[in-house]
Design an enzyme around this catalytic site. Structure first.
Site, PDB file in Angstrom:
ATOM      1  N   GLY A  47      12.383   5.336   1.230  1.00 16.28           N
ATOM      2  CA  GLY A  47      11.099   5.117   0.582  1.00 16.28           C
ATOM      3  C   GLY A  47      10.074   4.714   1.624  1.00 16.28           C
ATOM      4  O   GLY A  47      10.420   4.108   2.638  1.00 16.28           O
ATOM      5  N   GLN A  69       2.429   1.318   4.970  1.00 12.52           N
ATOM      6  CA  GLN A  69       3.380   1.249   6.082  1.00 12.52           C
ATOM      7  C   GLN A  69       3.003   2.190   7.218  1.00 12.52           C
ATOM      8  O   GLN A  69       3.483   2.020   8.341  1.00 12.52           O
ATOM      9  CB  GLN A  69       4.792   1.552   5.598  1.00 12.52           C
ATOM     10  CG  GLN A  69       5.350   0.475   4.690  1.00 12.52           C
ATOM     11  CD  GLN A  69       6.754   0.819   4.250  1.00 12.52           C
ATOM     12  OE1 GLN A  69       6.940   1.482   3.232  1.00 12.52           O
ATOM     13  NE2 GLN A  69       7.732   0.366   5.026  1.00 12.52           N
ATOM     14  N   CYS A 110      13.801  -2.823   5.145  1.00 10.83           N
ATOM     15  CA  CYS A 110      12.473  -2.197   5.123  1.00 10.83           C
ATOM     16  C   CYS A 110      12.152  -1.662   6.517  1.00 10.83           C
ATOM     17  O   CYS A 110      12.403  -2.350   7.515  1.00 10.83           O
ATOM     18  CB  CYS A 110      11.432  -3.239   4.706  1.00 10.83           C
ATOM     19  SG  CYS A 110       9.752  -2.598   4.600  1.00 10.83           S
ATOM     20  N   LEU A 111      11.599  -0.461   6.576  1.00  9.76           N
ATOM     21  CA  LEU A 111      11.220   0.113   7.864  1.00  9.76           C
ATOM     22  C   LEU A 111      10.165  -0.734   8.566  1.00  9.76           C
ATOM     23  O   LEU A 111      10.082  -0.726   9.792  1.00  9.76           O
ATOM     24  CB  LEU A 111      10.700   1.545   7.672  1.00  9.76           C
ATOM     25  CG  LEU A 111      11.706   2.548   7.110  1.00  9.76           C
ATOM     26  CD1 LEU A 111      11.039   3.904   6.895  1.00  9.76           C
ATOM     27  CD2 LEU A 111      12.924   2.675   7.995  1.00  9.76           C
ATOM     28  N   HIS A 152      10.283  -1.730  -4.736  1.00 10.60           N
ATOM     29  CA  HIS A 152      10.069  -2.157  -3.354  1.00 10.60           C
ATOM     30  C   HIS A 152       8.777  -1.525  -2.805  1.00 10.60           C
ATOM     31  O   HIS A 152       7.952  -2.211  -2.194  1.00 10.60           O
ATOM     32  CB  HIS A 152      11.283  -1.739  -2.508  1.00 10.60           C
ATOM     33  CG  HIS A 152      11.171  -2.053  -1.058  1.00 10.60           C
ATOM     34  ND1 HIS A 152      11.912  -3.044  -0.455  1.00 10.60           N
ATOM     35  CD2 HIS A 152      10.421  -1.496  -0.082  1.00 10.60           C
ATOM     36  CE1 HIS A 152      11.612  -3.082   0.838  1.00 10.60           C
ATOM     37  NE2 HIS A 152      10.708  -2.148   1.091  1.00 10.60           N
ATOM     38  N   GLU A 153       8.610  -0.223  -3.051  1.00 12.51           N
ATOM     39  CA  GLU A 153       7.439   0.483  -2.531  1.00 12.51           C
ATOM     40  C   GLU A 153       6.162   0.101  -3.284  1.00 12.51           C
ATOM     41  O   GLU A 153       5.103  -0.023  -2.671  1.00 12.51           O
ATOM     42  CB  GLU A 153       7.664   1.994  -2.549  1.00 12.51           C
ATOM     43  CG  GLU A 153       8.865   2.470  -1.733  1.00 12.51           C
ATOM     44  CD  GLU A 153       8.913   1.977  -0.297  1.00 12.51           C
ATOM     45  OE1 GLU A 153       7.844   1.742   0.314  1.00 12.51           O
ATOM     46  OE2 GLU A 153      10.027   1.805   0.227  1.00 12.51           O
ATOM     47  N   HIS A 159       4.740  -2.888  -1.820  1.00 11.71           N
ATOM     48  CA  HIS A 159       3.925  -2.612  -0.630  1.00 11.71           C
ATOM     49  C   HIS A 159       2.480  -2.305  -1.009  1.00 11.71           C
ATOM     50  O   HIS A 159       1.554  -2.706  -0.311  1.00 11.71           O
ATOM     51  CB  HIS A 159       4.491  -1.420   0.151  1.00 11.71           C
ATOM     52  CG  HIS A 159       5.575  -1.762   1.110  1.00 11.71           C
ATOM     53  ND1 HIS A 159       5.392  -2.607   2.179  1.00 11.71           N
ATOM     54  CD2 HIS A 159       6.866  -1.352   1.169  1.00 11.71           C
ATOM     55  CE1 HIS A 159       6.523  -2.716   2.860  1.00 11.71           C
ATOM     56  NE2 HIS A 159       7.435  -1.957   2.253  1.00 11.71           N
TER      57      HIS A 159
END
Length: 186
Positions: free
Chosen positions: A45, A50, A94-95, A136-137, A140
């Site tokens: 994701g 991000q 998370c990236l 989660h996204e 963000h």
């Protein structure tokens, strides 16, 4: 094109994003670049902040996860969670917070209204990993990171790693942003 990923202390990750009013060629390019960047980093994701874009846009592809090989990639624009059911704790990463993982309690099922890559509206229910990744996204898009949802004691255990990321002391197999793109919604 592979885009660099913004990390933990980048301000674009802490801002509430602006809704999109449509899809144009520039946004189509961004969506393609987000998928390419996410896959390059072995992610499942990725939200627009991000990659430095303060837009209510995210992409999901959980097909690399065991048991989800047949899952279709998703483009999610202007998401709004309408309802939630159940709660489950799961380990998240998370990236934007490389090499840091932690347990987060989230609803196990969500109903969400969103627009797809053609700007067509959908309302759908998602469960399990898909629900987890979407939440989660969406976080963000609202300026919230998964570490913000961790229990205080667990968060204290990873504070040294978070401080190191803030200082730029992080190694990843994918590019990290050194400055923010910071695109606004049109």
């Amino acid at each position: 094109m592979i885009l660099p990923i913004n990390t933990y202390s980048d301000q674009v990750l802490r801002r509430k994003t602006k809704p999109l009013k449509g899809v144009d060629e520039q946004l189509e390019d961004l969506i393609g670049n987000m998928f390419e960047s996410m896959r390059n980093a072995d992610g499942i994701g990725l939200a627009a902040p991000q990659v430095g874009a303060s837009l209510r846009l995210l992409v999901v592809d959980i097909s690399i996860a065991e048991g989800y090989e047949k899952a279709s990639p998703m483009v999610v624009i202007n998401p709004h969670i309408l309802a939630v059911k159940g709660f489950v704790s799961m380990n998240e990463g998370c990236l934007s917070i490389p090499d840091v993982r932690g347990d987060v309690v989230r609803p196990s099922s969500i109903q969400i209204k969103y627009r797809d890559e053609h700007f067509e509206e959908h309302t759908a229910e998602f469960n399990d990993l898909t629900a987890r990744v979407l939440q989660h996204e969406v976080d963000h898009l609202d300026g919230t990171l998964f570490v913000d949802r961790m229990q205080r004691r667990s968060r204290r255990k990873i504070q040294k790693e978070l401080d190191a990321i803030t200082r730029g002391e992080v190694m990843t197999s994918y590019p990290i942003a050194t400055q923010t793109l910071d695109c606004e919604a049109k």
